[in-house]
Each structure stands twice: as structure tokens, then as C-alpha cells.
Design an enzyme around this catalytic site. Structure first.
Site, mmCIF file in Angstrom:
data_model
loop_
_atom_site.group_PDB
_atom_site.id
_atom_site.type_symbol
_atom_site.label_atom_id
_atom_site.label_comp_id
_atom_site.label_asym_id
_atom_site.label_seq_id
_atom_site.Cartn_x
_atom_site.Cartn_y
_atom_site.Cartn_z
ATOM 1 N N ASP A 169 3.364 -10.181 -2.875
ATOM 2 C CA ASP A 169 3.230 -8.747 -2.618
ATOM 3 C C ASP A 169 4.312 -8.284 -1.638
ATOM 4 O OD1 ASP A 169 0.537 -6.672 -2.906
ATOM 5 O OD2 ASP A 169 2.086 -6.172 -1.440
ATOM 6 N N ILE A 170 4.876 -7.126 -1.903
ATOM 7 C CA ILE A 170 5.961 -6.593 -1.073
ATOM 8 C C ILE A 170 5.452 -6.108 0.291
ATOM 9 C CG2 ILE A 170 5.934 -4.154 -1.767
ATOM 10 C CD1 ILE A 170 9.001 -4.439 -2.188
ATOM 11 N N ASN B 97 -8.459 -3.853 -7.837
ATOM 12 C CA ASN B 97 -8.942 -2.488 -7.623
ATOM 13 C C ASN B 97 -8.802 -1.661 -8.896
ATOM 14 O OD1 ASN B 97 -9.222 -3.175 -4.856
ATOM 15 N ND2 ASN B 97 -7.079 -2.692 -4.482
ATOM 16 N N HIS C 156 -5.192 -9.375 -7.053
ATOM 17 C CA HIS C 156 -4.667 -9.857 -5.771
ATOM 18 C C HIS C 156 -5.216 -11.259 -5.469
ATOM 19 C CE1 HIS C 156 -3.160 -5.905 -4.282
ATOM 20 N NE2 HIS C 156 -4.134 -5.415 -5.032
ATOM 21 N N GLN D 7 -6.811 1.506 -5.614
ATOM 22 C CA GLN D 7 -5.704 1.193 -6.532
ATOM 23 C C GLN D 7 -4.555 2.168 -6.310
ATOM 24 O OE1 GLN D 7 -6.687 1.248 -10.756
ATOM 25 N NE2 GLN D 7 -4.825 0.136 -11.289
ATOM 26 N N HIS E 228 -3.784 -5.337 -12.109
ATOM 27 C CA HIS E 228 -3.277 -6.514 -11.403
ATOM 28 C C HIS E 228 -4.391 -7.111 -10.562
ATOM 29 C CE1 HIS E 228 -2.578 -2.910 -8.986
ATOM 30 N NE2 HIS E 228 -2.860 -3.673 -7.948
HETATM 31 P P1 AMP Z 1 -3.311 -1.882 -5.442
HETATM 32 O O1 AMP Z 1 -3.463 -1.099 -4.166
HETATM 33 O O2 AMP Z 1 -4.489 -2.759 -5.762
HETATM 34 O O3 AMP Z 1 -2.920 -0.985 -6.598
HETATM 35 O O4 AMP Z 1 -2.134 -2.898 -5.175
HETATM 36 C C1 AMP Z 1 -0.799 -2.642 -5.428
HETATM 37 C C2 AMP Z 1 -0.044 -3.686 -4.658
HETATM 38 O O5 AMP Z 1 1.252 -3.782 -5.204
HETATM 39 C C3 AMP Z 1 0.110 -3.352 -3.168
HETATM 40 O O6 AMP Z 1 -0.424 -4.421 -2.402
HETATM 41 C C4 AMP Z 1 1.623 -3.211 -3.007
HETATM 42 O O7 AMP Z 1 2.088 -3.681 -1.769
HETATM 43 C C5 AMP Z 1 2.149 -4.033 -4.157
HETATM 44 N N1 AMP Z 1 3.465 -3.634 -4.634
HETATM 45 C C6 AMP Z 1 3.873 -2.392 -4.986
HETATM 46 N N2 AMP Z 1 5.162 -2.416 -5.409
HETATM 47 C C7 AMP Z 1 5.552 -3.723 -5.342
HETATM 48 C C8 AMP Z 1 6.773 -4.396 -5.643
HETATM 49 N N3 AMP Z 1 7.858 -3.743 -6.098
HETATM 50 N N4 AMP Z 1 6.815 -5.738 -5.455
HETATM 51 C C9 AMP Z 1 5.734 -6.404 -4.987
HETATM 52 N N5 AMP Z 1 4.563 -5.810 -4.692
HETATM 53 C C10 AMP Z 1 4.470 -4.489 -4.856
#
Ligand code: AMP
Ligand code: ZN
Length: 138
Positions: free
Chosen positions: A32-33, A88, A103, A95, A101
């Protein structure tokens, strides 16, 4: 099927870089970024579906095995004390990216990660339970 306007589809296609930790025919797993903890990873199906209701069954059927495989590798390397596996659905549930996706969040005793809730009141469980049972059974 992938969606040209979706950031996770672009990652799956390699158009946006990611720190990939695992890949097979159906999934890409990346770090995760903005990690909740060291090693926080996200499993992306190689198929666009906004949430659990849109993702085809074949991906849902396979994703937990991928989660366990990656979690086992993460546990070895990170020596974490626990692991949360969650996903989520919908803005109200937290979300932010609308490509399904999952986690995988390594947990360390005393960390500041918050995925909990305050235990509530179950007084209406019988009523709501009956309604949900009926909805599931159709
Ligand atoms: P959610 O809040 O469950 O939709 O999770 C989305 C997740 O994606 C968050 O934890 C973000 O930090 C992660 N995320 C968004 N863009 C990227 C990216 N380009 N590379 C890696 N993780 C990302
Ligand atoms: Zn997508």
C-alpha cells in the site's frame, strides 16, 4: 475486464508502477502506498468490479487463498504479532478506490492501527436477524 479510467486497473496493466509482492493469472498483490503498518499489502483482482457485489464469483472464490499465501510470507519477514485481512465496500465503509481489493495489514503489539469498533447493543438482533434471514433465503 479492466476499466481504462480505474487506477487499480492501470496498476494491473503495469501503466502505473507498484511495489509488487505477488502475482498470478488472477491477482496482483502490492504494498500500500500509504500503509497502516509496515508491510501493509493490497490484493487486486485482475478484473474490474467496484466492490464485493460486482466482482465475479471466480475471483471471490480464490482470493482468500492468495491472502493466506501472502500473509504467511509477510509474517515470516515482518515477525508481526497478528494480521488483519479486510476489505471495504462503499464510501461509508471507508472504501476510497472503487476496484474491489483486500487489505492484508500486519499488526504489532501496541501499534496505532485502528480497525476496531465499540461493542454495541444487541437488543434488536432477533428482529433484524429475521429480516436478513428472509432476504438471504429469498
Ligand atoms: P480503500 O480505502 O479500502 O479503498 O483502500 C484503498 C487503498 O489503496 C488505500 O489504503 C490507499 O493507500 C491505497 N492506494 C491508493 N492508490 C495506491 C497506489 N497507487 N499504490 C498503492 N496503494 C494505493
Ligand atoms: Zn479497476
Amino acid at each position: 475486464m479492466l476499466d481504462d479510467n480505474c487506477i487499480f486497473c492501470k496498476i494491473v496493466k503495469g501503466e502505473i508502477p507498484s511495489e509488487k509482492i505477488y502475482e498470478d493469472d488472477d491477482f496482483l498483490v502490492m504494498l500500500d502506498i500509504a500503509p497502516a503498518s509496515k508491510g501493509h499489502a493490497v490484493i487486486l483482482p485482475k478484473c474490474h468490479g467496484a466492490d464485493i457485489f460486482e466482482l465475479p464469483d471466480e475471483y471471490l472464490e480464490k482470493i482468500l487463498k492468495v491472502a493466506r499465501k501472502c500473509a504467511a510470507g509477510m509474517k515470516k519477514v515482518l515477525n508481526c504479532d497478528g494480521i488483519n485481512i479486510l476489505q471495504n465496500n462503499g464510501e461509508a465503509a471507508g472504501q476510497t478506490v472503487f476496484h474491489y481489493h483486500m487489505h492484508i495489514i500486519p499488526r504489532f503489539k501496541g501499534d496505532n492501527v485502528n480497525v476496531g469498533w465499540v461493542p454495541g447493543d444487541s437488543a434488536d438482533n432477533a428482529e433484524i436477524g429475521k429480516k436478513i434471514r428472509e432476504a438471504i433465503e429469498g
